[in-house]
Motif scaffolding. Structure first.
Motif, mmCIF file in Angstrom:
data_model
loop_
_atom_site.group_PDB
_atom_site.id
_atom_site.type_symbol
_atom_site.label_atom_id
_atom_site.label_comp_id
_atom_site.label_asym_id
_atom_site.label_seq_id
_atom_site.Cartn_x
_atom_site.Cartn_y
_atom_site.Cartn_z
ATOM 1 N N ARG A 49 -4.923 -8.373 12.075
ATOM 2 C CA ARG A 49 -3.573 -8.172 12.255
ATOM 3 C C ARG A 49 -2.705 -8.176 10.864
ATOM 4 N N ARG A 50 -2.932 -8.884 9.971
ATOM 5 C CA ARG A 50 -2.461 -8.916 8.580
ATOM 6 C C ARG A 50 -2.893 -7.754 7.887
ATOM 7 N N GLN A 51 -4.172 -7.579 7.677
ATOM 8 C CA GLN A 51 -4.982 -6.720 7.021
ATOM 9 C C GLN A 51 -4.413 -5.018 7.349
ATOM 10 N N LEU A 52 -4.291 -4.952 8.805
ATOM 11 C CA LEU A 52 -4.060 -3.622 9.055
ATOM 12 C C LEU A 52 -2.320 -3.253 9.089
ATOM 13 N N ALA A 53 -1.703 -4.095 8.671
ATOM 14 C CA ALA A 53 -0.090 -4.044 8.889
ATOM 15 C C ALA A 53 0.272 -2.778 7.963
ATOM 16 N N ALA A 54 -0.310 -2.408 7.110
ATOM 17 C CA ALA A 54 -0.082 -1.278 6.253
ATOM 18 C C ALA A 54 -0.956 -0.271 6.442
ATOM 19 N N GLY A 55 -1.902 -0.275 7.376
ATOM 20 C CA GLY A 55 -2.719 0.742 7.753
ATOM 21 C C GLY A 55 -4.163 0.580 7.470
ATOM 22 N N HIS A 56 -5.351 1.444 7.572
ATOM 23 C CA HIS A 56 -6.628 1.018 7.243
ATOM 24 C C HIS A 56 -6.868 1.528 5.941
ATOM 25 N N ARG A 57 -6.022 2.550 5.238
ATOM 26 C CA ARG A 57 -6.492 2.973 3.713
ATOM 27 C C ARG A 57 -6.420 1.543 2.894
ATOM 28 N N LEU B 176 -10.035 5.696 14.554
ATOM 29 C CA LEU B 176 -8.900 6.053 15.680
ATOM 30 C C LEU B 176 -9.086 5.062 16.634
ATOM 31 N N ARG B 177 -10.470 4.786 17.045
ATOM 32 C CA ARG B 177 -10.774 3.702 18.030
ATOM 33 C C ARG B 177 -9.973 2.339 17.526
ATOM 34 N N TYR B 178 -10.280 2.154 16.289
ATOM 35 C CA TYR B 178 -9.691 0.624 15.911
ATOM 36 C C TYR B 178 -8.113 0.868 15.841
ATOM 37 N N ALA B 179 -7.528 1.840 15.511
ATOM 38 C CA ALA B 179 -6.185 1.883 15.532
ATOM 39 C C ALA B 179 -5.409 1.708 16.900
ATOM 40 N N ASP B 180 -6.317 2.335 17.942
ATOM 41 C CA ASP B 180 -6.047 2.134 19.289
ATOM 42 C C ASP B 180 -5.989 0.695 19.810
ATOM 43 N N LEU B 181 -7.138 -0.010 19.243
ATOM 44 C CA LEU B 181 -7.433 -1.195 19.830
ATOM 45 C C LEU B 181 -6.230 -2.398 19.127
ATOM 46 N N TYR B 182 -6.162 -1.990 18.069
ATOM 47 C CA TYR B 182 -5.214 -3.177 17.155
ATOM 48 C C TYR B 182 -3.731 -2.500 17.042
ATOM 49 N N GLY B 183 -3.423 -1.455 17.667
ATOM 50 C CA GLY B 183 -2.021 -0.884 17.483
ATOM 51 C C GLY B 183 -1.582 -0.793 15.966
ATOM 52 N N SER B 184 -2.403 -0.537 15.065
ATOM 53 C CA SER B 184 -2.333 -0.374 13.650
ATOM 54 C C SER B 184 -1.744 0.930 13.240
ATOM 55 N N ARG C 199 -1.498 4.842 11.968
ATOM 56 C CA ARG C 199 -2.617 5.649 11.932
ATOM 57 C C ARG C 199 -2.711 6.405 10.589
ATOM 58 N N ASP C 200 -3.093 5.849 9.515
ATOM 59 C CA ASP C 200 -3.278 6.614 8.336
ATOM 60 C C ASP C 200 -4.901 7.223 8.322
ATOM 61 N N THR C 201 -5.106 7.802 9.131
ATOM 62 C CA THR C 201 -6.477 7.878 9.495
ATOM 63 C C THR C 201 -7.204 8.807 8.440
ATOM 64 N N ASP C 202 -6.551 9.965 8.201
ATOM 65 C CA ASP C 202 -7.032 10.926 7.417
ATOM 66 C C ASP C 202 -7.253 10.190 5.760
ATOM 67 N N GLU C 203 -6.344 9.613 5.434
ATOM 68 C CA GLU C 203 -6.376 8.795 4.105
ATOM 69 C C GLU C 203 -7.570 7.679 4.124
ATOM 70 N N ALA C 204 -7.636 7.029 5.264
ATOM 71 C CA ALA C 204 -8.922 6.100 5.334
ATOM 72 C C ALA C 204 -10.103 6.743 5.311
ATOM 73 N N VAL C 205 -10.120 7.878 6.014
ATOM 74 C CA VAL C 205 -11.478 8.441 5.831
ATOM 75 C C VAL C 205 -11.774 9.072 4.488
ATOM 76 N N ARG C 206 -10.886 9.585 3.742
ATOM 77 C CA ARG C 206 -11.143 9.917 2.384
ATOM 78 C C ARG C 206 -11.609 8.920 1.479
ATOM 79 N N THR C 207 -10.882 7.728 1.677
ATOM 80 C CA THR C 207 -11.044 6.576 0.713
ATOM 81 C C THR C 207 -12.639 5.850 1.288
ATOM 82 N N ARG C 208 -13.051 6.320 2.569
ATOM 83 C CA ARG C 208 -14.375 5.848 2.920
ATOM 84 C C ARG C 208 -15.369 6.683 2.233
ATOM 85 N N ILE C 209 -15.142 7.759 2.422
ATOM 86 C CA ILE C 209 -16.071 8.933 1.804
ATOM 87 C C ILE C 209 -16.238 8.612 0.335
ATOM 88 N N LEU C 210 -15.139 8.412 -0.202
ATOM 89 C CA LEU C 210 -15.162 8.303 -1.747
ATOM 90 C C LEU C 210 -16.144 7.206 -2.240
#
Length: 284
Positions: A90-98, A137-145, A147-158
């Motif tokens: 809840r705290r970690q995802l307040a600003a998104g997954h990135r 996207l699955r976790y964003a649905d679960l936690y209602g966080s 949706r900075d999905t594309d930014e999070a993906v780029r950071t994980r791939i980096l």
């Protein structure tokens, strides 16, 4: 919740009770303190009994109410000391997954040897962008966080650039179930399995897969990562748990080594991936 975490919370509660009973204004009852703070008196007893985690503002207010403001820094230090190990989603995802991925990248960059165990998903260091996107996207649905999905993906791939630097080794253990889990579209899983197969033989990756038919010495519980024998990061539904004490790290290293005894590598691991590919796409 970890025993160490709960013990630390109870110790903080005992300290709060001590301050309530020994303040310069004299002994305060729980209801008296609650009235000063504007709280239900049950909150006072939950905090003192270690049944509720105090927020920093709670600790500041408590110290002021018992007329011992000098105790604030001590209380906050106690809270930081044990709460830093339990990082709620809840705290970690307040600003998104990135931002979470940014923190992970910092710790990975500090490491040269990483051991990972994943029982339900392909490890992030080995994911394709599309597979990672489906997971976020699955976790964003679960936690209602956010949706900075594309930014999070780029950071994980980096983060995967780490695999291409000399002197690094990624020891990955995966339960075979993760190869079949349709947490994404079948076409995405097929591409992910192709990538995973390509990792076999890579000099910086040691990929082990535990067959569903393997005899297990311990249950294949939640995933965890060990970074350079200095830090363990484990995931639960409510939080990410960071452990850096020697005893905890040693426990997870033993768990990883025990799980590894049931794993197969090389051509045998390749055969399991091929079987998973055919189950997703029988024409393959």
């Amino acid at each position: 919740m970890s025993t160490d975490y709960q013990q630390a919370r109870e110790a903080l509660g005992a300290r709060l009770r001590e301050l309530r009973l020994t303040g310069p204004v004299g002994r305060l009852t729980g209801p008296q303190l609650a009235a000063r703070l504007g709280w239900p008196h049950s909150k006072v007893y939950k905090l003192e009994g270690g049944r509720q985690t105090a927020a920093p503002d709670d600790l500041r207010a408590w110290a002021e109410a018992v007329r011992q403001p000098d105790a604030t820094d001590e209380l906050l230090a106690r809270l930081k000391g044990f709460e830093s190990h339990i990082r709620s989603w809840r705290r970690q995802l307040a600003a998104g997954h990135r931002p979470v991925q940014d923190v992970w990248n910092i710790e990975v960059d500090r490491s040269t040897v990483i051991h990972a165990w994943e029982e339900a998903v392909i490890p992030g260091m080995l994911q394709t962008a599309d597979y990672a996107r489906a997971i976020f996207l699955r976790y964003a649905d679960l936690y209602g966080s956010v949706r900075d999905t594309d930014e999070a993906v780029r950071t994980r791939i980096l983060r995967q650039q780490w695999l291409h630097q000399s002197g690094h080794t990624f020891h990955a253990l995966i339960w075979e179930a993760a190869l079949h889990a349709l947490i994404c579209a079948p076409s995405v899983l097929i591409a992910q399995l192709d990538r995973l197969a390509g990792m076999i033989g890579m000099d910086t990756v040691q990929l082990g897969i535990i067959p569903l038919s393997a005899s297990l010495r311990i249950p294949p519980a939640n995933g965890f990562w060990i970074l350079d024998s200095r830090l363990v990061i484990a995931e639960d539904w409510h939080a990410e748990i960071w452990l850096d004490d020697a005893d905890s790290v040693s426990t997870y290293e033993r768990a990883w080594s025990t799980l590894r005894e049931s794993a197969v590598y090389g051509g045998d691991a390749q055969a399991l991936i091929t079987r998973a590919q055919r189950s997703v796409n029988p024409r393959a």
